[in-house]
Motif scaffolding. Sequence first.
Motif, mmCIF file in Angstrom:
data_model
loop_
_atom_site.group_PDB
_atom_site.id
_atom_site.type_symbol
_atom_site.label_atom_id
_atom_site.label_comp_id
_atom_site.label_asym_id
_atom_site.label_seq_id
_atom_site.Cartn_x
_atom_site.Cartn_y
_atom_site.Cartn_z
ATOM 1 N N LYS A 133 0.831 -1.210 0.000
ATOM 2 C CA LYS A 133 0.000 0.000 0.000
ATOM 3 C C LYS A 133 0.856 1.246 0.000
ATOM 4 O O LYS A 133 1.913 1.302 0.617
ATOM 5 C CB LYS A 133 -0.935 0.006 1.212
ATOM 6 N N SER A 172 2.521 7.290 3.280
ATOM 7 C CA SER A 172 2.929 8.689 3.331
ATOM 8 C C SER A 172 3.855 8.896 4.522
ATOM 9 O O SER A 172 3.525 8.517 5.651
ATOM 10 C CB SER A 172 1.699 9.595 3.462
ATOM 11 N N ASP A 193 -6.862 7.756 -5.037
ATOM 12 C CA ASP A 193 -7.398 6.517 -4.481
ATOM 13 C C ASP A 193 -6.466 6.057 -3.357
ATOM 14 O O ASP A 193 -5.351 5.597 -3.612
ATOM 15 C CB ASP A 193 -7.493 5.440 -5.566
ATOM 16 N N LYS A 194 -6.943 6.168 -2.140
ATOM 17 C CA LYS A 194 -6.105 5.861 -0.971
ATOM 18 C C LYS A 194 -5.769 4.372 -0.861
ATOM 19 O O LYS A 194 -4.867 3.987 -0.116
ATOM 20 C CB LYS A 194 -6.810 6.308 0.317
ATOM 21 N N ASP A 195 -6.506 3.509 -1.570
ATOM 22 C CA ASP A 195 -6.276 2.077 -1.479
ATOM 23 C C ASP A 195 -5.305 1.555 -2.529
ATOM 24 O O ASP A 195 -5.077 0.337 -2.615
ATOM 25 C CB ASP A 195 -7.607 1.322 -1.606
ATOM 26 N N GLN A 254 -1.701 11.584 -8.589
ATOM 27 C CA GLN A 254 -1.076 12.192 -7.416
ATOM 28 C C GLN A 254 -0.687 13.612 -7.802
ATOM 29 O O GLN A 254 0.033 13.829 -8.781
ATOM 30 C CB GLN A 254 0.144 11.396 -6.973
#
Length: 229
Positions: free
Chosen positions: A94, A97, A111-113, A155
Amino acid sequence: MMLVLLAPLALASCNLFNTPKPVTGVSGTVVEGTQTINSTTGDVTLTTKAWSGGAGKVMVDVADGNTNKLLTETALSAQGAFVLGTLPVPPLKKLSSVTTTGCTDSVVVSDKDVQGNAASFRVDAANDKAIELMSVSGKTTNLAILTYVDRNVTQKGKVECKDTAGKVTSTADVDVRLVKGWNWTYVSLTPSTSTVAASATMRNGTPAGAQWVFMTAATTASLKAHSLF
């Protein structure tokens, strides 16, 4: 009426040409490089010559947990040429950050996933070392990064870092659009001066004039660019 009909087609064409295509293979010719920096102007010079390390292999590594894993390899000719016809799917992790003290990070991930990994390249021949797809321009060093993602993602944003006195020491500007599969992006790194903060930008594609460089000497610190993963 004709203009009305053509407008959607024009928009569709723009979207078609602006959408990145996944990278399906990698090829090139390795050269040997020496990097120097002009002490007066700060300009970077990359001097290259033909590969002299003989035949061997180009190895592609990816992170797998806390270690590196060999993902794939291909033959390296005595002249430095290589072809990777296909690129396997790497182990996925994953996107994380990392918040650095003194830095403000406004980079937004769509998309955080999203999961992915990044490749690093090295040669296994008479000379064994990492190779980078890179170029230089003025004071800036441009480094290409091959990244895999498991879905389309963007991003975009900026990072600004300051010292304890509040002076900006470095900035980064990220604007990339990745599609499911392997993607080329590149980072342009410009060191700080007495009056200007260090800066970095990340964009899609590979740098203009980039070469696969086996660095035999460099006056800078490590040029390894850390990817988003």
